[in-house]
Scaffold this active site. Structure first.
Site, short mmCIF file in Angstrom:
data_model
loop_
_atom_site.label_atom_id
_atom_site.label_comp_id
_atom_site.label_asym_id
_atom_site.label_seq_id
_atom_site.Cartn_x
_atom_site.Cartn_y
_atom_site.Cartn_z
N SER A 29 17.40 66.04 -10.14
CA SER A 29 16.68 64.83 -10.56
C SER A 29 16.34 63.98 -9.34
CB SER A 29 17.53 64.03 -11.56
OG SER A 29 18.83 63.83 -11.05
N ASP A 51 23.20 70.52 -7.34
CA ASP A 51 22.29 71.32 -8.16
C ASP A 51 21.54 72.32 -7.30
OD1 ASP A 51 22.06 71.09 -10.88
OD2 ASP A 51 20.80 69.30 -10.80
N GLU A 65 21.17 75.95 -13.68
CA GLU A 65 20.67 75.84 -15.04
C GLU A 65 20.41 77.22 -15.61
OE1 GLU A 65 18.01 71.80 -14.54
OE2 GLU A 65 17.13 73.45 -15.65
N GLU A 100 22.76 69.49 -22.13
CA GLU A 100 21.72 68.45 -22.07
C GLU A 100 20.91 68.42 -23.37
OE1 GLU A 100 19.48 68.20 -18.45
OE2 GLU A 100 18.13 66.68 -19.28
O1 KIV Z 1 19.62 66.75 -12.03
C1 KIV Z 1 20.33 66.10 -12.80
O2 KIV Z 1 20.44 64.87 -12.71
C2 KIV Z 1 21.04 66.82 -13.85
C3 KIV Z 1 21.68 66.01 -14.93
C4 KIV Z 1 20.63 65.59 -15.87
C5 KIV Z 1 22.76 66.75 -15.58
O3 KIV Z 1 21.07 68.02 -13.84
#
Ligand code: KIV
Length: 294
Positions: free
Chosen positions: A54, A92, A123, A190
């Site tokens: 994000s 991530d 993911e 999510e």
């Molecule tokens: O990138 C992010 O902020 C996320 C959250 C929404 C879990 O993956």
């Protein structure tokens, strides 16, 4: 082990601390992408700092999480690790960094650990089990992420609630169980219906971390910029805002502009002084110089 009274924690969180919190204490997770906010998050006593993709949206202005790349994510992760002493850091893996093949995925996961992250998040469900296993096999803890998967869900069906049918719910439960078997230490759910999130949470031994997935998950995650009201391009219904930092920042900059225009800033206390004697000497030197030049 953790703090429930908002005091900085004393010891560095490790993955096993998070796993052992299941059914004992709710897990708090927040995103961060830079040094200064990571320092504040770390001092707050938050359990996990997620360097989310994000960051591509809230830090770089992309209109989804798809464009953010490894180079950008590694810079975010490095900055967060420099600002974090105690919270567990999960980074991530961005879109494209683990889809191509197992070796590519492992290599990229290692790059995050080299920046100081403690774990990575991918993911996906059954379709990425081979990569999750391979990353775990080299010793890197992996967090799963199912339900709405912003990197790919958007391409197929847009941002929609997940697990709102019997088939959808059973598919999510199956994926959660497969992820647990593959060795993930926690799973982000999510935008999953509360009932299905509850069902999943009760049927896996590892913690579930919800975002828009109701109160029954073992923990909750929010995007820092959403909860501080610093990002208003998309405001999902599941976001709770705790302050309006955009307004505070805007007012502060307005006050600064006024102070500059009216000469109220800087004051003496913001300025540096040369000693009177030195200044007199300087004036004399300039006078002599001027005479010489004229
Ligand atoms: O990138 C992010 O902020 C996320 C959250 C929404 C879990 O993956």
């Amino acid at each position: 082990m953790t703090t429930t009274n908002n005091k900085p924690r004393l010891k560095k969180m490790v993955v096993n601390d998070i796993v052992s919190m299941k059914n004992k204490e709710k897990i708090s997770v927040i995103t961060s992408y830079d040094y200064w906010s990571a320092k504040i998050c770390d001092n707050s006593g938050i359990d996990i700092i997620l360097v989310g993709d994000s960051g591509g949206m809230v830090m770089l202005g992309y209109n989804s999480t798809v464009p953010v790349n490894m180079k950008e994510m590694l810079i975010f992760s490095k900055a967060v690790s420099l600002g974090t002493k105690r919270s567990l850091i999960v980074s991530d893996m961005p879109f494209g960094s683990y889809q191509v093949g197992i070796k590519h995925a492992v290599r990229n996961a290692i790059r995050f650990i080299k920046t100081g992250s403690d774990a990575v998040k991918l993911e996906g469900g059954i379709e990425i089990i081979d990569r999750i296993k391979a990353i775990k096999e080299v010793g890197i803890p992996v967090m799963g992420h199912i339900g709405l998967k912003p990197q790919t869900t958007k391409l197929w069906e847009g941002y929609r609630v997940q697990g709102n049918t019997a088939i959808g719910g059973s598919q999510l439960l199956k994926e959660a169980i497969e992820l647990e078997k593959a060795g993930v230490f926690a799973i982000v759910l999510e935008m999953v219906t509360s009932e299905v999130a509850d069902l999943i949470s009760r049927n896996v031994k590892i913690p579930t971390i919800g975002i828009g997935s109701g109160p029954h998950c073992d923990g909750q995650v929010l995007v820092l910029h959403d909860m501080l009201n610093l990002y208003d391009n998309i405001k999902p219904r599941f976001v709770k805002t705790y302050t309006n930092l955009s307004e505070t920042i805007l007012n502060s900059i307005h006050n600064y502009i006024t102070d500059v225009k009216t000469g109220k800033f800087p004051e003496d206390r913001h300025s540096y002084k040369i000693e009177d004697k030195e200044f007199e000497r300087l004036v004399k030197m300039i006078k002599t110089l001027r005479k010489k030049l004229s």
